[in-house]
Enzyme design. Structure first.
Site, short mmCIF file in Angstrom:
data_model
loop_
_atom_site.label_atom_id
_atom_site.label_comp_id
_atom_site.label_asym_id
_atom_site.label_seq_id
_atom_site.Cartn_x
_atom_site.Cartn_y
_atom_site.Cartn_z
N ASP A 130 4.12 3.01 6.77
CA ASP A 130 3.42 2.78 8.03
C ASP A 130 4.30 2.23 9.13
O ASP A 130 5.37 1.67 8.88
CB ASP A 130 2.27 1.79 7.81
CG ASP A 130 2.79 0.36 7.63
OD1 ASP A 130 3.57 0.12 6.68
OD2 ASP A 130 2.42 -0.51 8.43
N PHE A 163 13.89 4.06 10.99
CA PHE A 163 12.57 3.61 10.58
C PHE A 163 11.66 4.81 10.38
O PHE A 163 11.44 5.59 11.30
CB PHE A 163 11.96 2.64 11.61
CG PHE A 163 10.79 1.91 11.04
CD1 PHE A 163 10.98 0.81 10.21
CD2 PHE A 163 9.50 2.35 11.28
CE1 PHE A 163 9.91 0.15 9.65
CE2 PHE A 163 8.41 1.69 10.72
CZ PHE A 163 8.61 0.59 9.90
N ASP A 206 14.80 -0.83 0.95
CA ASP A 206 15.51 -1.07 2.21
C ASP A 206 16.58 -2.13 1.94
O ASP A 206 17.65 -1.82 1.44
CB ASP A 206 14.46 -1.49 3.24
CG ASP A 206 15.00 -1.63 4.64
OD1 ASP A 206 15.85 -0.84 5.03
OD2 ASP A 206 14.54 -2.55 5.36
N LYS A 244 0.81 -1.20 0.00
CA LYS A 244 0.00 0.00 0.00
C LYS A 244 0.85 1.25 0.00
O LYS A 244 0.39 2.34 -0.32
CB LYS A 244 -0.88 0.03 1.28
CG LYS A 244 -1.74 -1.18 1.47
CD LYS A 244 -2.34 -1.17 2.91
CE LYS A 244 -3.12 -2.44 3.12
NZ LYS A 244 -3.07 -2.87 4.50
N GLY A 245 2.12 1.07 0.39
CA GLY A 245 3.00 2.22 0.64
C GLY A 245 3.19 3.15 -0.54
O GLY A 245 3.40 4.34 -0.37
N GLU A 277 7.70 2.69 -5.86
CA GLU A 277 7.79 2.08 -4.53
C GLU A 277 8.00 3.18 -3.49
O GLU A 277 8.51 4.26 -3.80
CB GLU A 277 8.96 1.07 -4.57
CG GLU A 277 9.32 0.39 -3.28
CD GLU A 277 8.24 -0.49 -2.68
OE1 GLU A 277 7.14 0.02 -2.43
OE2 GLU A 277 8.53 -1.67 -2.39
N ASP A 278 7.59 2.90 -2.27
CA ASP A 278 7.79 3.89 -1.20
C ASP A 278 9.25 3.94 -0.75
O ASP A 278 9.81 5.02 -0.59
CB ASP A 278 6.85 3.60 -0.02
CG ASP A 278 6.89 2.13 0.47
OD1 ASP A 278 7.68 1.33 -0.07
OD2 ASP A 278 6.10 1.81 1.37
N ARG A 297 0.36 6.28 7.62
CA ARG A 297 0.53 6.35 6.16
C ARG A 297 0.07 7.70 5.62
O ARG A 297 0.57 8.18 4.61
CB ARG A 297 -0.31 5.27 5.47
CG ARG A 297 0.18 3.85 5.68
CD ARG A 297 -0.57 2.91 4.74
NE ARG A 297 -0.45 1.52 5.14
CZ ARG A 297 0.56 0.71 4.81
NH1 ARG A 297 1.56 1.17 4.07
NH2 ARG A 297 0.58 -0.55 5.20
P1 IMP Z 1 13.02 -4.48 1.28
O1 IMP Z 1 12.59 -5.72 0.57
O2 IMP Z 1 13.85 -4.77 2.49
O3 IMP Z 1 13.69 -3.46 0.38
O4 IMP Z 1 11.71 -3.93 1.91
C1 IMP Z 1 11.05 -2.87 1.47
C2 IMP Z 1 9.75 -2.77 2.24
O5 IMP Z 1 9.94 -2.80 3.65
C3 IMP Z 1 9.13 -1.43 1.92
O6 IMP Z 1 8.33 -1.49 0.78
C4 IMP Z 1 8.37 -1.14 3.19
O7 IMP Z 1 7.09 -1.72 3.12
C5 IMP Z 1 9.15 -1.80 4.28
N1 IMP Z 1 10.05 -0.83 4.96
C6 IMP Z 1 11.39 -0.79 4.91
N2 IMP Z 1 11.89 0.24 5.63
C7 IMP Z 1 10.81 0.87 6.14
C8 IMP Z 1 10.67 2.03 6.99
O8 IMP Z 1 11.62 2.70 7.42
N3 IMP Z 1 9.39 2.37 7.30
C9 IMP Z 1 8.31 1.69 6.85
N4 IMP Z 1 8.40 0.59 6.07
C10 IMP Z 1 9.64 0.19 5.72
MG MG Z 2 6.33 -1.33 0.53
#
Ligand code: IMP
Ligand code: MG
Length: 176
Positions: A158, A151, A102, A42-43, A98-99, A164
């Site tokens: 969220d 974070f 990470d 949803k981000g 994408e939001d 959000r």
């Molecule tokens: P990745 O697969 O580790 O790159 O994860 C990305 C997903 O983790 C994002 O789309 C977010 O949903 C969640 N995420 C990672 N860091 C944060 C943060 O600081 N705040 C909120 N959601 C996060």
């Molecule tokens: Mg996400």
């Protein structure tokens, strides 16, 4: 239970200004073409809506929901498609919206899945990037802001499904 507080990391004005710049850059890069935005729910919703308004080439949109098994703040690397796209992406110029990137695990998996569906191109646009946290090498074409390993919430992001709707990016304090 301790109540968390939110410290502003990127103000509403700065987020909006940066999205306008990204939209202009995307419009130049996709000149003469239609860009097919794929929002990662949803981000990515808040960012995609604002970004789409700033793009001057023809835009179409679709939505996908993926979940990674794990807790709220860490992704496990195992990705499941909870809601797939409605339309075929064959021959389209796909821009994933994408939001935050990470670890990179989610997008590493997703880009591979989408490429197999024969789009004309696949590029990636993220509002936020935490390069320090990367464990999977993902090429990010458009980045709103590089942020430190904290974070964050707001603008689609969220913490336990809250925050959000904040119109800025904030850091959650008072947890753990
Ligand atoms: P990745 O697969 O580790 O790159 O994860 C990305 C997903 O983790 C994002 O789309 C977010 O949903 C969640 N995420 C990672 N860091 C944060 C943060 O600081 N705040 C909120 N959601 C996060
Ligand atoms: Mg996400």
């Amino acid at each position: 239970m301790m109540e968390e507080t939110i410290r502003v990391l990127v103000s509403e004005e700065d987020v909006d200004a940066r999205i306008k710049v990204l939209g202009e850059k995307i419009s130049r890069d996709y000149a003469g073409r239609q860009v097919h935005l794929i929002c990662i729910l949803k981000g990515g919703v808040f960012f995609m809506c604002e970004l789409a308004k700033r793009i001057s080439v023809p835009v179409s949109m679709d939505f996908m929901s993926v979940s990674s098994y794990g807790d709220d703040t860490k992704s496990s690397g195992i990705v499941r498609i909870a809601k797939d796209l409605d339309e075929s992406i064959e021959g389209k110029d796909v821009l994933i919206v994408e939001d935050i990137i990470d670890s990179g695990r989610t997008l590493y998996y997703l880009i591979d899945v989408l490429r197999k569906r024969n789009p004309n191109s696949v590029h990636l646009c993220t509002l936020l990037d935490k390069p320090e946290r990367r464990v999977r090498d993902v090429k990010v074409d458009y980045v709103g802001f590089e942020i430190p390993d904290e974070f964050v919430v707001g603008y689609g992001l969220d913490y336990a499904q809250k925050y959000r709707n904040l119109p800025y990016i904030g850091v959650v304090e008072g947890v753990e």
